[in-house]
Design a protein around this motif. Structure first.
Motif, PDB file in Angstrom:
ATOM      1  N   VAL A 199       1.003  -1.240  -0.033  1.00  0.00           N
ATOM      2  CA  VAL A 199       0.230  -0.034  -0.105  1.00  0.00           C
ATOM      3  C   VAL A 199       0.786   1.297  -0.066  1.00  0.00           C
ATOM      4  O   VAL A 199       1.890   1.514   0.682  1.00  0.00           O
ATOM      5  CB  VAL A 199      -0.862   0.006   1.352  1.00  0.00           C
ATOM      6  N   ILE A 200       0.295   2.236  -0.816  1.00  0.00           N
ATOM      7  CA  ILE A 200       1.093   3.620  -0.863  1.00  0.00           C
ATOM      8  C   ILE A 200       0.415   4.729  -0.734  1.00  0.00           C
ATOM      9  O   ILE A 200      -0.738   4.594  -1.303  1.00  0.00           O
ATOM     10  CB  ILE A 200       2.206   3.475  -2.195  1.00  0.00           C
ATOM     11  N   VAL A 201       0.737   5.747   0.138  1.00  0.00           N
ATOM     12  CA  VAL A 201      -0.076   6.839   0.414  1.00  0.00           C
ATOM     13  C   VAL A 201       0.985   7.921   0.077  1.00  0.00           C
ATOM     14  O   VAL A 201       1.839   8.060   0.462  1.00  0.00           O
ATOM     15  CB  VAL A 201      -0.612   6.983   1.614  1.00  0.00           C
ATOM     16  N   GLU A 202       0.229   8.932  -0.848  1.00  0.00           N
ATOM     17  CA  GLU A 202       1.113  10.266  -1.236  1.00  0.00           C
ATOM     18  C   GLU A 202       0.307  11.367  -1.218  1.00  0.00           C
ATOM     19  O   GLU A 202      -0.966  11.119  -1.738  1.00  0.00           O
ATOM     20  CB  GLU A 202       1.781   9.860  -2.804  1.00  0.00           C
ATOM     21  N   ARG A 203       0.724  12.217  -0.819  1.00  0.00           N
ATOM     22  CA  ARG A 203      -0.057  13.520  -0.633  1.00  0.00           C
ATOM     23  C   ARG A 203       0.685  14.805  -0.383  1.00  0.00           C
ATOM     24  O   ARG A 203       1.744  14.822   0.081  1.00  0.00           O
ATOM     25  CB  ARG A 203      -1.032  13.505   0.704  1.00  0.00           C
ATOM     26  N   GLU A 204       0.315  15.893  -0.882  1.00  0.00           N
ATOM     27  CA  GLU A 204       0.768  17.230  -0.628  1.00  0.00           C
ATOM     28  C   GLU A 204       0.165  18.017   0.310  1.00  0.00           C
ATOM     29  O   GLU A 204      -1.007  17.849   0.386  1.00  0.00           O
ATOM     30  CB  GLU A 204       0.686  18.207  -2.236  1.00  0.00           C
ATOM     31  N   VAL A 316       4.474   7.475   1.706  1.00  0.00           N
ATOM     32  CA  VAL A 316       5.027   6.186   2.777  1.00  0.00           C
ATOM     33  C   VAL A 316       4.413   4.968   2.011  1.00  0.00           C
ATOM     34  O   VAL A 316       3.311   4.967   1.072  1.00  0.00           O
ATOM     35  CB  VAL A 316       4.543   6.420   4.057  1.00  0.00           C
ATOM     36  N   GLY A 317       5.081   3.919   1.923  1.00  0.00           N
ATOM     37  CA  GLY A 317       4.543   2.437   1.457  1.00  0.00           C
ATOM     38  C   GLY A 317       4.862   1.568   2.867  1.00  0.00           C
ATOM     39  O   GLY A 317       5.539   1.856   3.593  1.00  0.00           O
ATOM     40  N   ALA A 318       3.749   0.610   2.780  1.00  0.00           N
ATOM     41  CA  ALA A 318       3.672  -0.293   3.862  1.00  0.00           C
ATOM     42  C   ALA A 318       3.203  -1.691   3.467  1.00  0.00           C
ATOM     43  O   ALA A 318       2.692  -1.756   2.174  1.00  0.00           O
ATOM     44  CB  ALA A 318       2.787   0.213   4.815  1.00  0.00           C
ATOM     45  N   LYS A 319       3.442  -2.564   4.195  1.00  0.00           N
ATOM     46  CA  LYS A 319       3.003  -3.944   4.069  1.00  0.00           C
ATOM     47  C   LYS A 319       1.603  -4.170   4.298  1.00  0.00           C
ATOM     48  O   LYS A 319       1.267  -3.083   5.212  1.00  0.00           O
ATOM     49  CB  LYS A 319       3.542  -5.008   4.716  1.00  0.00           C
ATOM     50  N   ARG A 320       0.841  -4.881   4.135  1.00  0.00           N
ATOM     51  CA  ARG A 320      -0.517  -4.932   4.424  1.00  0.00           C
ATOM     52  C   ARG A 320      -0.811  -5.163   6.146  1.00  0.00           C
ATOM     53  O   ARG A 320      -1.825  -4.750   6.423  1.00  0.00           O
ATOM     54  CB  ARG A 320      -1.528  -6.354   3.796  1.00  0.00           C
ATOM     55  N   ASP A 321       0.259  -5.640   6.539  1.00  0.00           N
ATOM     56  CA  ASP A 321       0.054  -5.707   8.162  1.00  0.00           C
ATOM     57  C   ASP A 321       0.576  -4.409   8.778  1.00  0.00           C
ATOM     58  O   ASP A 321       0.438  -4.333  10.052  1.00  0.00           O
ATOM     59  CB  ASP A 321       1.170  -6.878   8.591  1.00  0.00           C
ATOM     60  N   GLY A 322       0.748  -3.265   8.031  1.00  0.00           N
ATOM     61  CA  GLY A 322       1.090  -2.136   8.496  1.00  0.00           C
ATOM     62  C   GLY A 322       2.622  -1.827   8.690  1.00  0.00           C
ATOM     63  O   GLY A 322       2.939  -0.696   8.967  1.00  0.00           O
ATOM     64  N   LYS A 323       3.550  -2.835   8.490  1.00  0.00           N
ATOM     65  CA  LYS A 323       4.869  -2.422   8.449  1.00  0.00           C
ATOM     66  C   LYS A 323       5.451  -1.484   7.424  1.00  0.00           C
ATOM     67  O   LYS A 323       5.224  -1.881   6.336  1.00  0.00           O
ATOM     68  CB  LYS A 323       5.807  -3.632   8.446  1.00  0.00           C
ATOM     69  N   LEU A 324       5.979  -0.518   7.720  1.00  0.00           N
ATOM     70  CA  LEU A 324       6.507   0.567   6.800  1.00  0.00           C
ATOM     71  C   LEU A 324       7.721   0.152   5.949  1.00  0.00           C
ATOM     72  O   LEU A 324       8.620  -0.466   6.825  1.00  0.00           O
ATOM     73  CB  LEU A 324       6.638   1.824   7.536  1.00  0.00           C
ATOM     74  N   LYS A 398      -6.620   3.205   5.307  1.00  0.00           N
ATOM     75  CA  LYS A 398      -6.441   2.482   4.107  1.00  0.00           C
ATOM     76  C   LYS A 398      -6.438   0.968   4.370  1.00  0.00           C
ATOM     77  O   LYS A 398      -6.930  -0.232   3.717  1.00  0.00           O
ATOM     78  CB  LYS A 398      -5.307   2.642   2.942  1.00  0.00           C
ATOM     79  N   LEU A 399      -5.712   0.667   5.549  1.00  0.00           N
ATOM     80  CA  LEU A 399      -5.221  -0.595   6.030  1.00  0.00           C
ATOM     81  C   LEU A 399      -6.344  -1.462   6.798  1.00  0.00           C
ATOM     82  O   LEU A 399      -6.340  -2.481   7.270  1.00  0.00           O
ATOM     83  CB  LEU A 399      -3.879  -0.728   6.634  1.00  0.00           C
ATOM     84  N   GLY A 400      -7.424  -0.373   7.507  1.00  0.00           N
ATOM     85  CA  GLY A 400      -8.396  -0.653   8.150  1.00  0.00           C
ATOM     86  C   GLY A 400      -7.733  -0.926   9.652  1.00  0.00           C
ATOM     87  O   GLY A 400      -8.185  -2.019  10.336  1.00  0.00           O
ATOM     88  N   MET A 401      -6.742  -0.495   9.977  1.00  0.00           N
ATOM     89  CA  MET A 401      -5.897  -0.619  11.216  1.00  0.00           C
ATOM     90  C   MET A 401      -6.193   0.613  11.977  1.00  0.00           C
ATOM     91  O   MET A 401      -6.532   1.703  11.606  1.00  0.00           O
ATOM     92  CB  MET A 401      -4.569  -0.472  10.504  1.00  0.00           C
ATOM     93  N   CYS A 402      -6.064   0.199  13.476  1.00  0.00           N
ATOM     94  CA  CYS A 402      -5.973   1.400  14.482  1.00  0.00           C
ATOM     95  C   CYS A 402      -4.871   2.110  14.340  1.00  0.00           C
ATOM     96  O   CYS A 402      -3.683   1.784  14.307  1.00  0.00           O
ATOM     97  CB  CYS A 402      -6.221   0.771  15.820  1.00  0.00           C
ATOM     98  N   PRO A 403      -4.976   3.633  14.235  1.00  0.00           N
ATOM     99  CA  PRO A 403      -3.737   4.335  13.778  1.00  0.00           C
ATOM    100  C   PRO A 403      -2.795   4.282  14.904  1.00  0.00           C
ATOM    101  O   PRO A 403      -1.690   4.575  14.830  1.00  0.00           O
ATOM    102  CB  PRO A 403      -4.483   5.927  13.979  1.00  0.00           C
ATOM    103  N   LEU A 404      -3.097   4.182  16.323  1.00  0.00           N
ATOM    104  CA  LEU A 404      -2.071   3.807  17.303  1.00  0.00           C
ATOM    105  C   LEU A 404      -1.385   2.607  17.323  1.00  0.00           C
ATOM    106  O   LEU A 404      -0.205   2.484  17.229  1.00  0.00           O
ATOM    107  CB  LEU A 404      -2.975   3.667  18.595  1.00  0.00           C
ATOM    108  N   GLU A 405      -2.239   1.511  16.807  1.00  0.00           N
ATOM    109  CA  GLU A 405      -1.404   0.121  16.186  1.00  0.00           C
ATOM    110  C   GLU A 405      -0.345   0.575  15.356  1.00  0.00           C
ATOM    111  O   GLU A 405       0.766  -0.285  15.259  1.00  0.00           O
ATOM    112  CB  GLU A 405      -2.358  -0.805  16.039  1.00  0.00           C
ATOM    113  N   LEU A 406      -0.990   1.288  14.122  1.00  0.00           N
ATOM    114  CA  LEU A 406       0.093   1.475  13.053  1.00  0.00           C
ATOM    115  C   LEU A 406       1.224   2.020  13.441  1.00  0.00           C
ATOM    116  O   LEU A 406       2.545   1.328  13.166  1.00  0.00           O
ATOM    117  CB  LEU A 406      -0.647   2.254  11.993  1.00  0.00           C
ATOM    118  N   ARG A 407       1.229   2.806  14.550  1.00  0.00           N
ATOM    119  CA  ARG A 407       2.510   3.620  15.177  1.00  0.00           C
ATOM    120  C   ARG A 407       2.976   2.879  15.822  1.00  0.00           C
ATOM    121  O   ARG A 407       4.457   2.836  15.975  1.00  0.00           O
ATOM    122  CB  ARG A 407       1.955   4.960  15.870  1.00  0.00           C
ATOM    123  N   MET A 408       2.569   2.026  16.864  1.00  0.00           N
ATOM    124  CA  MET A 408       3.238   1.250  17.769  1.00  0.00           C
ATOM    125  C   MET A 408       3.970  -0.066  16.696  1.00  0.00           C
ATOM    126  O   MET A 408       5.081  -0.346  17.106  1.00  0.00           O
ATOM    127  CB  MET A 408       2.068   0.297  18.506  1.00  0.00           C
TER     128      MET A 408
END
Lengths: 761, 159
Positions: A199-204, A316-324, A398-408
């Motif tokens: 997954v890739i997210v890009e924004r200005e 940023v790019g990440a795997k489906r499990d959220g790993k950047l 996009k990943l349907g993930m909790c934003p805290l868990e993504l950061r963790m």
């Protein structure tokens, strides 16, 4: 010194308590003297003549009519100051070029922004000085100007400096431009990292210039004596900075200037350089009288600060499990009229909370016809974090993930290599995420039109040169002298640390801020360094004092010094020779000082290393009014690893104040220019800083992961708290509305337009 | 231009001064009477650092002309404490660490005192709206608002 400061135990008698600050009574009674509160006999009042144009060549300046006015005693222009060569020093919070500082203090050939100083006058009253300033005639050739950072980078943009060639690009350009520098950082291989991403997210993103907004305008009183000695009473974040900069700008010896710091009514980085002090000295020199210069609020807005507006791109790019797998950012920051935006610091900090194998940052420093930017609390970091933390929020969605868990999942830990180079040692970022997760705020239910945002932030924190001197008085009380203006309660911290190390009561320690003649050099109050670096100096000065106290006790006991220990504010004999020696309290040793060698004191000057980086995580709840675009902050929680809170109430205050400034940055504050490059909202009515009724209570959680580089584990705390709020607020609004916020401020008309454009209302 | 002769009382004491027409009450207090506890943050009545009481009414002293104060009664931050005994609001601000740089503090004290004189049991919202004219850039207002409510609670107990 060889005296290692010690950690006595993990629980302290004074460190971590919340006593009344030593300077408090003066401040609640109106007795504390701030910059504008000084008066001297025979004092004149200065006024500064400022450019009405955003960009113009100065053809001539005529002060003769002003000088003819009875009661007008002096006028100065750039002709009264040395024309300095380019010379870079580390004097401020960032490297400074004294040629630029000089040209910013008083314009020489060109004015580069509306409000740029061109002359100054001194007269017997403020009214007369204003009248005289109006009589100074300046003949301008108005030039085309440029305000926007992207426009300023265009090849056909009006060029501010004909000697500015972009550094950091290869080959170096042969034509002058507004692009002062390109810097960059690379870790791993981002192309590979993005190729591995699922997954890739890009924004200005875009942010506007915002002002530090300290309530006390710049103010100075200066004298200049016939022997060439100048004295300046002024408000600043560093009396030694004012001394060095003023000496440089006026071609004086540093020893010819004494700077006496007043109380400082807020700075936030904005008082880490000089504006009026050299003008006041020049006027005092010309008139032979003391001169007072005080800025109006309009002058503060037009000619000091602010921090950069920015254009930011984050991918940023990440795997489906959220790993950047990769992160990339491009930052284009407004420097204002002279080079020196904090773009590089943005590039260093944006990804710092995360363990990303492949990352890069490309940073552009761009001049335009705005006031030269000054440091503002974690300079450069909030804008970069706004981009990164917004993109991470979108990634989590996009990943349907909790934003805290993504950061963790991606949190930097001890051993993580940061994009800007070093490997982190003991850090407490993950701990702030855990604290967020268990905080009741995180699981409170939300209503309609409400949203919750989370964001994190990083700041390096710095150490650097600091001095401290401790003098033991005859009655056993102690004076603790340091060289850093107390901007938010640092006297209390110095006194607490000194009391803890010496083993005496907090009430017996009197902290003082010395002027440049009373204490050795100390780098300015900035970089979240005072409680860390100057605190470390205080601890070492206390250790040096204890070493002396032990010697004196040995003399009184007539035993060898090696047999004396210091504990609980007393000397203890460890000599087992059959003689019973009752411990000697500090007061008793002090009372006998004249018999054992004279006054007892300890003074150190250090270059403090070992500053511990700081991380914070903020949670913000908002409610959006879909009819007006108005955003109300409902709840706010600021969580930060503070190492060790010396005075927890003032540490909480730093978190709350930083969060409030960040909320203002996110929701309302911005510099607004008209087509002629003139600032349209130079008042605190129109430049909308948060007022009490705009905000909720701001809850804080102090996470304490001690910094091994400080005797009590202190990390700087002042800057981190302004890094997360921009994105915390924006993420909350994005989640409340379903529209991704990519530009600040999220003021009602802007948000309403965005909601309408997105078909949401 | 001839100066104006003005008589008023400040913190109960009669004072006389000469001032220029354009001088504000704030200028007079600070520059003519050397009462520098009242601060100037903006000069346009938007920050509240110059708050004083004028005949019992909370005003921004930068919006009042010196010549307008003839025969009026002014109370400033210097008159809030009784000698060296702090007003409960001053004491509470200290205990709650509700100030950082301290430049807005005199205005906050004067404004909060005015609030509690008419409402000794204000809600958080009432405190926030009352103090909305007093800018503080350091604290985020949290500790100030709590402290004013704490001071009110203590004053209610003593009343």
């Amino acid at each position: 010194m060889g005296n290692e400061p010690k950690i006595f135990t993990k629980t302290y008698k004074w460190v971590g308590t919340r006593p009344v600050r030593p300077d408090g009574v003066d401040k609640v009674m109106g007795r504390a003297a701030f910059g504008a509160d000084y008066q001297l006999p025979g004092m004149l009042f200065g006024a500064v003549v400022r450019s009405p144009h955003a960009h113009a060549r100065i053809k001539s300046i005529d002060t003769s009519a002003a000088l003819k006015l009875p009661g007008v005693h002096a006028a100065v222009t750039a002709a009264d100051f040395p024309d300095l060569p380019s010379e870079v020093s580390a004097g401020g919070e960032a490297p400074v070029n004294f040629r630029h500082v000089s040209l910013n203090v008083i314009a020489r050939d060109k004015v580069l922004y509306e409000g740029h100083a061109v002359a100054a006058v001194a007269a017997t009253s403020p009214g007369l000085a204003a009248e005289a300033a109006a009589l100074v005639t300046v003949d301008y050739e108005v030039l085309p100007h440029v305000i926007d950072v992207l426009e300023a980078m265009q090849p056909d943009a009006p060029v501010l400096h004909d000697d500015l060639y972009t550094s950091g690009v290869d080959p170096r350009p042969t034509t002058a431009s507004n692009v002062a520098a390109r810097t960059g950082f690379t870790l791993g291989d981002t192309a590979q990292g993005f190729a591995a991403a699922e997954v890739i997210v890009e924004r200005e993103f875009k942010t506007e210039a915002v002002h530090q907004g300290y309530i006390e305008p710049h103010a100075a009183v200066a004298t200049y004596a016939a022997d060439g000695m100048a004295t300046i009473w002024c408000t600043s974040q560093g009396q030694f900075m004012v001394r060095e900069f003023t000496a440089k700008l006026l071609g004086m010896d540093i020893s010819a200037i004494r700077v006496i710091p007043s109380e400082i009514g807020g700075g936030f980085g904005g008082k880490t350089t000089v504006y009026i002090e050299p003008l006041a000295v020049a006027l005092a020199k010309k008139s032979g009288r003391p001169v007072k210069l005080v800025m109006s609020r309009v002058e503060v807005f037009k000619a000091t600060g602010p921090t950069s507006g920015a254009w930011i791109k984050v991918k940023v790019g990440a795997k489906r499990d959220g790993k950047l797998t990769a992160g990339e950012m491009v930052l284009k920051y407004q420097a204002g009229a002279f080079p020196g935006s904090p773009a590089t610091l943005g590039g260093m900090t944006g990804f710092a909370p995360y363990d990303i194998e492949n990352a890069s940052a490309e940073c552009w420093d761009v001049v335009s016809n705005r006031p030269k930017c000054a440091a503002y609390r974690a300079p450069g970091a909030p804008m970069a974090a706004f981009g990164v933390e917004s993109v991470l929020d979108e990634l989590a969605q996009k990943l349907g993930m909790c934003p805290l868990e993504l950061r963790m999942k991606n949190a930097a830990k001890a051993g993580t290599r940061a994009l800007y180079g070093p490997k982190f040692l003991d850090i407490g970022y993950a701990e702030t995420l855990t604290a967020a997760q268990v905080h009741p705020h995180w699981s409170m239910p939300l209503g309609p039109h409400q949203g919750r945002g989370i964001a994190s932030g990083f700041w390096f924190n710095v150490g650097g040169p600091s001095s401290a001197a401790i003098h033991i008085n005859e009655d056993g009380t102690a004076e603790v002298v340091t060289g850093n203006p107390d901007i938010g309660g640092s006297r209390a911290s110095m006194a607490l640390m000194a009391a803890e190390v010496l083993g005496i009561d907090y009430a017996k320690v009197k902290p003082m801020i010395g002027d440049t003649g009373q204490i050795a050099y100390s780098f300015l109050t900035g970089g979240s360094r005072v409680t860390f670096a100057t605190g470390k100096a205080v601890c070492e000065a206390a250790d040096a004092t204890i070493a002396e106290l032990k010697k004196r006790a040995a003399k009184l006991w007539k035993i060898d010094g090696q047999h004396v220990e210091w504990r609980d504010g007393q000397a203890w004999s460890t000599l087992d020779d059959g003689t019973d020696r009752a411990p000697l309290p500090l007061a008793k040793i002090a009372a006998n000082a004249s018999k054992t060698g004279g006054p007892i004191s300890g003074a150190v000057s250090i270059n403090a290393a070992g500053a511990g980086p700081g991380f914070g995580t903020h949670i913000c709840d908002v409610e959006v009014d879909p009819e007006t675009g108005g955003v109300t902050v409902l709840r706010y929680t600021a969580i930060q690893d503070v190492g060790r809170a010396i005075h927890p109430a003032y540490v909480e205050g730093q978190l709350q104040g930083g969060a409030a400034q960040g909320i203002g940055w996110a929701l309302n504050e911005e510099y607004v220019y008209d087509a002629k490059g003139r600032l349209q909202n130079a008042s605190v009515l129109d430049y909308r800083m948060p007022v009490a009724s705009d905000l909720p209570m701001i809850d804080t959680v102090l996470v304490e992961v001690p910094n091994p580089g400080h005797p009590f584990g202190v990390r700087g705390v002042g800057e981190v708290p302004i890094v997360p709020p921009l994105a915390a607020v924006a993420n909350a609004v994005s989640r409340a509305t379903g529209v991704r916020i990519d530009a600040l401020p999220i003021s009602p008309p802007r948000l309403l337009k965005k909601l309408v454009d997105a078909g949401k209302v | 231009m001839a100066k104006h002769h003005v008589s008023m009382t400040v913190n109960g004491e009669p004072v006389e001064f000469l001032c220029e027409t354009q001088q504000t009450l704030l200028d007079v207090l600070r520059d003519e009477l050397e009462l520098t506890g009242t601060k100037e943050g903006c000069g346009t009545g938007d920050c509240g650092a110059c708050s004083v009481m004028l005949d019992g009414r909370l005003v921004c002293s930068c919006l009042v002309l010196g010549v307008e104060t003839e025969g009026r009664h002014i109370e400033t931050i210097e008159g809030v404490a009784q000698g060296s005994e702090l007003h409960p609001i001053q004491q509470q601000l200290l205990e709650d660490a509700a100030l950082q740089c301290g430049i807005c503090t005199p205005g906050i004290v004067v404004a909060a005192k005015a609030l509690l004189e008419q409402n000794l049991n204000p809600t958080e919202t009432e405190v926030r709206y009352w103090l909305a004219g007093n800018l503080c850039r350091c604290t985020g207002y949290d500790k100030i608002v709590r402290s004013v409510m704490n001071a009110a609670a203590k004053m209610r107990e003593e009343a």
